[in-house]
Design a protein around this motif. Structure first.
Motif, PDB file in Angstrom:
ATOM      1  N   ASP A 136       0.836  -1.193   0.000  1.00 48.77           N
ATOM      2  CA  ASP A 136       0.000   0.000   0.000  1.00 48.77           C
ATOM      3  C   ASP A 136       0.876   1.251   0.000  1.00 48.77           C
ATOM      4  OD1 ASP A 136      -2.233  -1.588   0.143  1.00 48.77           O
ATOM      5  OD2 ASP A 136      -2.388  -1.493   2.329  1.00 48.77           O
ATOM      6  N   VAL A 137       0.304   2.360  -0.476  1.00 46.75           N
ATOM      7  CA  VAL A 137       1.081   3.593  -0.613  1.00 46.75           C
ATOM      8  C   VAL A 137       1.639   4.046   0.732  1.00 46.75           C
ATOM      9  CG1 VAL A 137       0.971   6.034  -1.258  1.00 46.75           C
ATOM     10  CG2 VAL A 137      -0.189   4.329  -2.662  1.00 46.75           C
ATOM     11  N   SER A 138       0.835   3.976   1.803  1.00 49.63           N
ATOM     12  CA  SER A 138       1.306   4.415   3.121  1.00 49.63           C
ATOM     13  C   SER A 138       2.461   3.556   3.615  1.00 49.63           C
ATOM     14  CB  SER A 138       0.159   4.382   4.130  1.00 49.63           C
ATOM     15  OG  SER A 138      -0.378   3.066   4.242  1.00 49.63           O
ATOM     16  N   ILE A 139       2.384   2.237   3.321  1.00 50.55           N
ATOM     17  CA  ILE A 139       3.454   1.321   3.740  1.00 50.55           C
ATOM     18  C   ILE A 139       4.686   1.525   2.861  1.00 50.55           C
ATOM     19  CG2 ILE A 139       4.055  -1.086   4.191  1.00 50.55           C
ATOM     20  CD1 ILE A 139       1.824   0.023   5.944  1.00 50.55           C
ATOM     21  N   GLN A 140       4.474   1.849   1.573  1.00 52.43           N
ATOM     22  CA  GLN A 140       5.595   2.122   0.672  1.00 52.43           C
ATOM     23  C   GLN A 140       6.504   3.195   1.242  1.00 52.43           C
ATOM     24  OE1 GLN A 140       4.566   3.034  -3.376  1.00 52.43           O
ATOM     25  NE2 GLN A 140       3.416   1.145  -3.689  1.00 52.43           N
ATOM     26  N   SER A 141       5.898   4.289   1.713  1.00 54.58           N
ATOM     27  CA  SER A 141       6.705   5.402   2.222  1.00 54.58           C
ATOM     28  C   SER A 141       7.504   4.978   3.446  1.00 54.58           C
ATOM     29  CB  SER A 141       5.811   6.600   2.558  1.00 54.58           C
ATOM     30  OG  SER A 141       4.879   6.267   3.577  1.00 54.58           O
ATOM     31  N   GLN A 142       6.925   4.128   4.301  1.00 53.26           N
ATOM     32  CA  GLN A 142       7.642   3.651   5.482  1.00 53.26           C
ATOM     33  C   GLN A 142       8.865   2.824   5.083  1.00 53.26           C
ATOM     34  OE1 GLN A 142       5.017   1.570   8.157  1.00 53.26           O
ATOM     35  NE2 GLN A 142       3.441   3.150   8.067  1.00 53.26           N
ATOM     36  N   VAL A 143       8.664   1.913   4.128  1.00 48.84           N
ATOM     37  CA  VAL A 143       9.765   1.053   3.689  1.00 48.84           C
ATOM     38  C   VAL A 143      10.851   1.872   3.000  1.00 48.84           C
ATOM     39  CG1 VAL A 143      10.397  -0.853   2.150  1.00 48.84           C
ATOM     40  CG2 VAL A 143       8.319  -1.011   3.534  1.00 48.84           C
ATOM     41  N   LEU A 144      10.457   2.837   2.176  1.00 48.48           N
ATOM     42  CA  LEU A 144      11.438   3.691   1.496  1.00 48.48           C
ATOM     43  C   LEU A 144      12.245   4.507   2.500  1.00 48.48           C
ATOM     44  CD1 LEU A 144       9.336   4.978  -1.544  1.00 48.48           C
ATOM     45  CD2 LEU A 144      11.201   3.326  -1.603  1.00 48.48           C
ATOM     46  N   ASN A 145      11.575   5.016   3.519  1.00 46.88           N
ATOM     47  CA  ASN A 145      12.286   5.790   4.539  1.00 46.88           C
ATOM     48  C   ASN A 145      13.260   4.913   5.317  1.00 46.88           C
ATOM     49  OD1 ASN A 145      11.050   8.218   3.886  1.00 46.88           O
ATOM     50  ND2 ASN A 145       9.343   7.888   5.297  1.00 46.88           N
ATOM     51  N   ILE A 146      12.875   3.650   5.562  1.00 51.62           N
ATOM     52  CA  ILE A 146      13.793   2.711   6.224  1.00 51.62           C
ATOM     53  C   ILE A 146      15.040   2.509   5.361  1.00 51.62           C
ATOM     54  CG2 ILE A 146      14.120   0.260   6.809  1.00 51.62           C
ATOM     55  CD1 ILE A 146      11.222   0.259   7.826  1.00 51.62           C
ATOM     56  N   LEU A 147      14.835   2.314   4.054  1.00 47.99           N
ATOM     57  CA  LEU A 147      15.965   2.112   3.150  1.00 47.99           C
ATOM     58  C   LEU A 147      16.893   3.327   3.138  1.00 47.99           C
ATOM     59  CD1 LEU A 147      14.150   0.375   0.140  1.00 47.99           C
ATOM     60  CD2 LEU A 147      15.811  -0.677   1.685  1.00 47.99           C
ATOM     61  N   LYS A 148      16.316   4.524   3.135  1.00 47.63           N
ATOM     62  CA  LYS A 148      17.135   5.746   3.116  1.00 47.63           C
ATOM     63  C   LYS A 148      17.887   5.911   4.430  1.00 47.63           C
ATOM     64  CE  LYS A 148      15.844   9.412   0.855  1.00 47.63           C
ATOM     65  NZ  LYS A 148      15.123  10.611   0.373  1.00 47.63           N
ATOM     66  N   ASP A 149      17.226   5.624   5.544  1.00 48.02           N
ATOM     67  CA  ASP A 149      17.886   5.730   6.851  1.00 48.02           C
ATOM     68  C   ASP A 149      19.036   4.735   6.970  1.00 48.02           C
ATOM     69  OD1 ASP A 149      16.095   7.711   7.545  1.00 48.02           O
ATOM     70  OD2 ASP A 149      14.786   6.388   8.722  1.00 48.02           O
ATOM     71  N   LEU A 150      18.813   3.498   6.508  1.00 45.83           N
ATOM     72  CA  LEU A 150      19.859   2.474   6.567  1.00 45.83           C
ATOM     73  C   LEU A 150      21.033   2.850   5.665  1.00 45.83           C
ATOM     74  CD1 LEU A 150      17.661  -0.753   6.500  1.00 45.83           C
ATOM     75  CD2 LEU A 150      18.928   0.150   8.452  1.00 45.83           C
ATOM     76  N   GLN A 151      20.736   3.448   4.509  1.00 43.38           N
ATOM     77  CA  GLN A 151      21.797   3.879   3.605  1.00 43.38           C
ATOM     78  C   GLN A 151      22.669   4.940   4.266  1.00 43.38           C
ATOM     79  OE1 GLN A 151      20.590   5.920  -0.056  1.00 43.38           O
ATOM     80  NE2 GLN A 151      22.249   4.883  -1.138  1.00 43.38           N
ATOM     81  N   ALA A 152      22.025   5.886   4.943  1.00 48.11           N
ATOM     82  CA  ALA A 152      22.776   6.943   5.630  1.00 48.11           C
ATOM     83  C   ALA A 152      23.602   6.375   6.785  1.00 48.11           C
ATOM     84  CB  ALA A 152      21.812   8.009   6.139  1.00 48.11           C
ATOM     85  N   GLU A 153      23.047   5.394   7.506  1.00 42.86           N
ATOM     86  CA  GLU A 153      23.735   4.839   8.680  1.00 42.86           C
ATOM     87  C   GLU A 153      24.900   3.930   8.316  1.00 42.86           C
ATOM     88  OE1 GLU A 153      22.720   2.229  12.726  1.00 42.86           O
ATOM     89  OE2 GLU A 153      21.087   2.967  11.454  1.00 42.86           O
TER      90      GLU A 153
END
Length: 334
Positions: A194-211
């Motif tokens: 779902d679109v709302s879950i998509q944004s959560q998963v994308l934000n996790i990926l971006k946070d992990l990339q930064a970390e």
């Protein structure tokens, strides 16, 4: 195509002239009668710490590129260099070591998880294969990794069917992250959510990339998702790369007619604004028998005679903006 398209600078992955043909067999003796040209001479590079988005219609060869880079599918020809070493030339023992640094997040998290294993065991599977630490160390890494993707320690004892789609995708991310890789291939990781879950998963990926300083090849067909997460974007059509440039340049100034058609289909959030739609006629040609010349010319609204006769090569028409199109080349030359 020449290898000039490979980015100059500190690169982690270099893909040169990658080809993957699948044989089509027929008859009593199952002789090869044709080939599905899934990926046909594709070159690109991924710099350390960046996200390269790869977009295109279903069947254009995006997933095949990702799996061939990992050697989950054996290539027909070409080379893939990871930290300067050719993955395709490696023996199994050396390849196993490299696979610790290259992981994949699959499109369907449920199909990629063993339904008989608790998800904690699934996340630790790679740690066990690569013999990392003791059993206690592996459990600690697994619990820490689950926490990184927003899951709790008690989830480790549950089975895949007890989770929602978004939670299963988080488990898939945790499996890829557990080995602390350098490079992760994300094969449409949010397309089924779902679109709302998509944004959560994308934000996790971006946070992990930064970390962790991760590098991503992000495969998708949703341009809005690609715009959100990518640094550069590659556009594919029928096994060929049509355009490659930075995210800002692609969405500001798409040069290939196929990219322009994809852009015109993105919904505009303002009801008072309307995009000028580019409607493509006809069906995507078969990869068994791709058209002569530019593969997009049968559906291209601006095709010229040269498009059906000669195949355009990927050229740098503007700074860091690579396009395979005779019309774009003609227009830029004016």
């Amino acid at each position: 195509m020449t290898n000039d398209v490979v980015e100059k600078g500190e690169t982690l992955v270099e893909v040169n002239n990658l080809v993957k043909y699948f044989p089509v067999r027929a008859g009593l003796l199952q002789r090869v009668v044709n080939y599905v040209k899934a990926v046909d001479d594709v070159s690109f590079a991924v710099k350390k710490g960046e996200t390269l988005g790869m977009v295109g219609e279903s069947g254009c060869g995006k997933t095949t590129v990702g799996r061939t880079v990992l050697r989950l599918i054996e290539p027909t020809s070409g080379s893939v260099k990871f930290n300067g070493k050719n993955i395709f030339a490696m023996k199994q023992r050396e390849l196993k070591k490299v696979r610790r640094d290259i992981q994949i997040i699959f499109q369907d998290p449920y199909a990629s998880l063993d339904p008989r294993l608790p998800i904690g065991e699934s996340v630790m599977e790679g740690l066990h294969i690569h013999q990392i630490g003791t059993r206690r160390d592996r459990v600690d890494i697994m619990l820490e990794t689950l926490k990184k993707v927003g899951l709790e320690s008690y989830h480790a004892r549950r089975y895949p069917h007890e989770f929602s789609g978004g939670q299963r995708q988080r488990i898939g991310i945790a499996r890829a992250l557990a080995l602390r890789p350098q490079f992760i291939i994300c094969d449409e990781p949010v397309s089924a959510l779902d679109v709302s879950i998509q944004s959560q998963v994308l934000n996790i990926l971006k946070d992990l990339q930064a970390e962790f300083g991760l590098t991503y090849l992000f495969i998708a067909h949703n341009l809005s998702v690609v715009e959100h997460i990518s640094d550069r974007v590659a556009v594919m059509y029928l096994g060929k790369m049509m355009e490659l440039t930075t995210r800002e340049e692609l969405f500001r100034n798409p040069l290939h007619p196929y990219t322009q058609a994809l852009m015109s289909a993105i919904p505009v959030p303002n009801p008072h604004l309307r995009r000028e739609r580019v409607i493509l006629t006809g069906d995507v040609p078969s990869p068994l028998n791709p058209p002569k010349g530019c593969r997009f010319h049968p559906r291209c609204p601006v095709a010229i005679a040269k498009c059906s006769q000669e195949e355009p090569q990927l050229k740098e028409l503007l700074p860091d903006h690579w396009v395979a199109c005779w019309v774009a080349e003609q227009n830029i030359g004016k």
